[in-house]
Design an enzyme around this catalytic site. Structure first.
Site, PDB file in Angstrom:
ATOM      1  N   LYS A 296      54.519  41.269  34.424  1.00 35.33           N
ATOM      2  CA  LYS A 296      54.153  41.999  33.205  1.00 35.33           C
ATOM      3  C   LYS A 296      52.700  41.669  32.908  1.00 35.33           C
ATOM      4  CE  LYS A 296      53.615  41.990  29.150  1.00 35.33           C
ATOM      5  NZ  LYS A 296      52.398  42.415  28.339  1.00 35.33           N
TER       6      LYS A 296
ATOM      7  N   CYS B 291      39.947  30.153  31.088  1.00 28.91           N
ATOM      8  CA  CYS B 291      40.630  29.071  30.381  1.00 28.91           C
ATOM      9  C   CYS B 291      39.978  27.720  30.623  1.00 28.91           C
ATOM     10  CB  CYS B 291      42.106  29.034  30.757  1.00 28.91           C
ATOM     11  SG  CYS B 291      42.417  29.006  32.528  1.00 28.91           S
TER      12      CYS B 291
END
Length: 502
Positions: A184, A293
């Site tokens: 997803k 990140c």
């Protein structure tokens, strides 16, 4: 199968991919924007619960299909190598789709696309080397051993900053272990995963081993993480969403691996090669427009070289070429989302209000139309209690702090909710190794920064999440141990006494 390109996707609604076939979704369309222009370029369907259910069922069917279930480890490895060869021929196409979708530099997305077959080849070589152990249990005539098995269906939820690269960190070890996957992607950058899906079919993977459903987190995402047919969740994204996913996974007793961002300390000591360090600091925060990140967003500079290093960093930031991410001479493209532009602007005002000094940038560059561009931004005179030093911004914003000595540095560096990455520039290896031992981070780079490898485990702790990608740690993450005990003595066991070690 016709390859999906930027041109074939333009002004259309993306298909989804379930059970080895592309299909139209019945879900409502979501506009997807080209960050370089600020204009809609395609649409992404918000998959229905029924479509998510169909994807999970297709993946479970693949797990029970002898064509995948009974495939030997070596055969899986060969199939992964075939996929890697196909990817080599589609690097440019996939990079172009991802750049259009998230605005990152084409040359960076090209490099990340080139890393996809590298990861596949690494884990393909590992597929037939996943071993169990034989355990001496101090019981005569007893054989005790372990085997590693696939988990089953893994839900892989990927972010918008480097979609295919983040997807492959989970997909490659999942395939090596014999799992099936439902991906997803972020609703803001789904095109890459959709374009990739057809290569799985072309490589010869059985239908259902790989599936893509798209949509919003609270609709399609929630339907996926709450599905009882999912055996593991792998999520990369923000801490707030990660906590929601962890809660949903706990309700189903579904294990999860979460990589949730960071506020990584990037340290320059007084004995470092200052030019190399300044270049590393700039690369650590302004590469990828800070949308990574592991961005070195907190820079700690030792006080004796503070002014000199700050000047070098500003000089390098001033030379950054901002513009069209498709051009090879551009070093800083747009942010992927308009909301990120607004977030950077909010943090800039907050930092000024708390007393930080805006040393460079802080605005939006002129002459670039309606694209979502922001200047590389540097704040000095930052203290560790300011928002800009504590919260993840996910943009090209650097907070610079001053430190006296190692104890002062580590007290500030470890005073964070995050613990993902860190870096230090020093020519004193004793100092570097002391830092490595005491810093709270899952990754430590010494005299380099933002240098990952598929062979080296990555991941953090605290609010940076838990679980590991890359290296053999990823095999452990995406497989499970089964213990087998065989009594070959022929003797009858006392029905009422457990056979424990003595």
């Amino acid at each position: 199968m016709t390859a999906i390109t930027v041109d074939t996707l333009r002004d259309t609604c993306l298909p989804i991919y379930i059970g080895g076939e592309y299909m139209a979704s019945a879900g409502a369309p979501i506009d997807s924007y080209d960050p370089a222009t600020g204009e809609v370029w395609c649409q992404v369907p918000d998959c229905t619960d029924a479509e998510v259910d169909a994807a999970v069922k297709a993946a479970n069917a693949a797990m029970n299909n002898p064509a995948w279930r009974d495939m030997t480890q070596s055969q899986r490895g060969l199939l992964m190598l075939k996929l890697a060869d196909l990817l080599d021929a589609h690097v440019e196409r996939l990079a172009e789709v991802e750049t259009k979708d998230n605005g990152k530099l084409l040359r960076e997305m090209r490099a990340l696309s080139q890393a996809l077959p590298v990861a596949l080849r690494y884990f393909a070589g590992m597929a037939d080397k996943i071993e169990g152990t034989t355990i001496p249990v101090n019981k005569p005539d007893m054989l005790n051993f372990t085997v590693r098995e696939p988990l089953g269906v893994v839900a892989v939820i990927i972010p918008w900053n480097s979609p295919l690269y983040m997807m492959m960190r989970a997909l490659a070890p999942c395939l090596a272990c014999g799992n099936a996957v439902v991906v997803k992607p972020s609703e803001h950058a789904s095109a890459g995963a959709v374009a990739f899906a057809g290569l799985m079919k072309e490589a010869g993977f059985p239908d259902g081993v790989f599936n893509v459903v798209t949509g919003l987190g609270h609709t399609a995402g929630n339907a996926l993480i709450s599905h009882t047919g999912v055996n593991k969740i792998d999520f990369t994204g923000g801490p707030a969403t990660g906590k929601v996913i962890a809660k949903g996974a706990a309700e189903q007793l579904t294990p999860a691996a979460l990589e949730l961002g960071g506020k990584s300390p990037h340290v320059v000591c007084d004995d470092a090669d200052l030019d190399a360090a300044a270049n590393g600091v700039v690369a650590g925060i302004f590469a990828a427009a800070g949308q990574t990140c592991v961005a070195g967003s907190r820079c700690f500079i030792q006080e004796s070289v503070y002014d000199e290093v700050v000047a070098k960093i500003i000089a390098k930031a001033r030379a950054i070429n901002i513009g069209d991410p498709g051009r090879d001479d551009v070093q800083l493209g747009p942010l992927a989302l308009w909301s990120q532009v607004e977030k950077v602007e909010d943090f800039t005002q907050s930092a000024l209000g708390e007393g930080a000094t805006l040393a460079f940038g802080g605005g939006r560059p002129k002459g670039l139309g309606d694209g979502w561009f922001v200047e590389p931004t540097i704040f000095t005179d930052v203290t560790n209690d300011m928002r800009i030093a504590r919260e993840e911004i996910f943009g090209p914003v650097l907070a610079i702090l001053k430190f006296r000595d190692e104890d002062d540095l580590l007290e500030m560096a470890n005073d964070s909710d995050f613990a993902l990455a860190s870096g230090i520039w020093t020519q004193n290896m004793n100092r570097a190794l002391r830092f490595m031992r005491r810093i709270e981070a899952g990754m430590v780079w010494i005299n380099t920064y933002r240098s990952p490898s598929v062979m080296s485990p990555s991941g953090g702790h605290k609010d940076s999440g838990y679980g590991k990608h890359n290296g053999f740690a990823a095999i452990e993450e995406f497989s499970r141990i089964k213990t087998v005990v065989i009594d070959y003595s022929g003797a009858q066991q006392d029905a009422f006494v457990m056979r424990v070690n003595k």
